[in-house]
Design a protein around this motif. Sequence first.
Motif, PDB file in Angstrom:
ATOM      1  N   THR A 420       0.840  -1.212   0.000  1.00 10.27           N
ATOM      2  CA  THR A 420       0.000   0.000   0.000  1.00 10.27           C
ATOM      3  C   THR A 420       0.866   1.249   0.000  1.00 10.27           C
ATOM      4  N   ARG A 424       0.734   4.017  -2.969  1.00 10.26           N
ATOM      5  CA  ARG A 424       0.339   5.418  -2.703  1.00 10.26           C
ATOM      6  C   ARG A 424       1.406   6.386  -3.228  1.00 10.26           C
ATOM      7  N   GLU A 425       2.678   6.030  -3.039  1.00  9.31           N
ATOM      8  CA  GLU A 425       3.764   6.891  -3.515  1.00  9.31           C
ATOM      9  C   GLU A 425       3.716   7.042  -5.035  1.00  9.31           C
ATOM     10  N   VAL A 427       1.106   6.591  -7.085  1.00  9.52           N
ATOM     11  CA  VAL A 427      -0.093   7.342  -7.492  1.00  9.52           C
ATOM     12  C   VAL A 427       0.112   8.834  -7.256  1.00  9.52           C
ATOM     13  N   ALA A 428       0.693   9.185  -6.106  1.00 10.20           N
ATOM     14  CA  ALA A 428       0.903  10.593  -5.775  1.00 10.20           C
ATOM     15  C   ALA A 428       1.913  11.251  -6.710  1.00 10.20           C
ATOM     16  N   LEU A 472      -6.989   2.473  -5.387  1.00  8.22           N
ATOM     17  CA  LEU A 472      -6.509   3.863  -5.197  1.00  8.22           C
ATOM     18  C   LEU A 472      -6.882   4.734  -6.401  1.00  8.22           C
TER      19      LEU A 472
END
Length: 477
Positions: A420, A424-425, A427-428, A472
């Motif tokens: 996760t 997240r990294e 996607v950001a 996400l």
Amino acid sequence: MTPYETVIGLETHVQLATASKAFCGDRNAFGAEPNTNISPVSLGYPGTLPFLNERQVEFAVKLGLALGCQINRRSTFDRKNYSYADLPKGYQITQDEHPICIGGALPLRLSSAEEPSRNIQLHHIHMEEDAGKSIHAEGETGSRVDLNRAGTPLLEIVTEPDLRSAEEVDAFMSGMRQLVRWLGISDGNMEEGSLRCDVNVSVRPHGQSNYGTRCEIKNMNSMRFARRAIAYETERQVALLQAGQSVVQQTRQFDPETGTTAALRTKEDAHDYRYFPDPDLPPVVLTEAFIEQLRSEIGTLPWEAYDRLIALGLDADDAALISEDRTRYETFLRYAEASPAVPELAKLWVNRVLPLTQDAEPGLEPGGFHALQALIAEGRVSAANAASRLLPDLLERPGDPEARASELGLIQNTDTDFLTGIAREVVAANPQQVTAYRKGKKGLIGFFMGEVMKKSQGAAEPKETQALLRTLLEDNG
């Protein structure tokens, strides 16, 4: 479709892998200096007598049993008389009246899935000796003769006129080569003349039961040439019949440069050879114990091996390749017995093990392959990494697959928090691609997966990672 049907019968010659020749002690070996593996016996000098090679008999019986032939308990030798420069005795020792094997059949497996497999019926198998070899060197006006091959033990397998195309001839010869190698009686090398055939071709109108006049094309030791020769000869005979002419029974030769056949001589019949019993060789009398001993040595046959692999779940191509060679099949079967997923093992075997080992015994034991497959099944190592990195390393340096996978950094991480965090990294860090994805460019999931794999150095478990990324990316909140 042509209104004519092609009818083909084969006379297949198999040179046997015995240490000595058929009727004398001369060395039986390919590639020696010309006229060095000879003696007064093989040259037919006056006063010399032939004697039987027992291994030739053993090999003949083995082949006959494998093909379901009736084995003659009493067979005899005859002399086939003709005059040619490479036949030093002026006759060939062969079997005419009482050959060693009668009947039988070779199962034919065609490459085309639309055409069913079938059995090609045999007329008989007989033992004989080979002639020498005439050498026609380029630029020389005459011919030279190498008698090293004279007396080499042969089996001649005579089919019924049961084949109908060049493709069937190809399949028959491939099957016969596989079988003689499987039994260990010949190397079956067509390029060296260990396996060759005379092709008898005739044509007849479709639906007609009577056979047409046949022509024999001699000494085909290349299937590519045989296919071309059959195609040409079929067209030649059809053209003659359509023009109202007759086909003349002939012996013909194939010219690879022109792709045509040409007449050598009018085809002989049996009486032309003046066969008579060889006075110097007694009958071959076989005991039941002798035959049963050889039967016990045959074991599984190639087509039985293929069927067993299919029953284990292999696809046709993998089963054909693995059952092509007896040692290869038996080695694979030993590993398959310890495998949790045999079809997947076969893919590894065909695509990775065979190219890397060249049919040598893999250093990794069956239990090691089992452990390797378990790592793939559990998702701990990707199938791609297992095949391209882990297995080659294990074949070079056998060891524990899990420990080696850890050493190579191939163990996939399934920890949810770890995955996760990386997802997240990624996607950001890629807002434009996120926007495009959410507008419908779903194929960008591959881009995000690639970025995660880069950041995790390939350790992210693909299925869980993709599920996390989709969650996400589709969360607009």
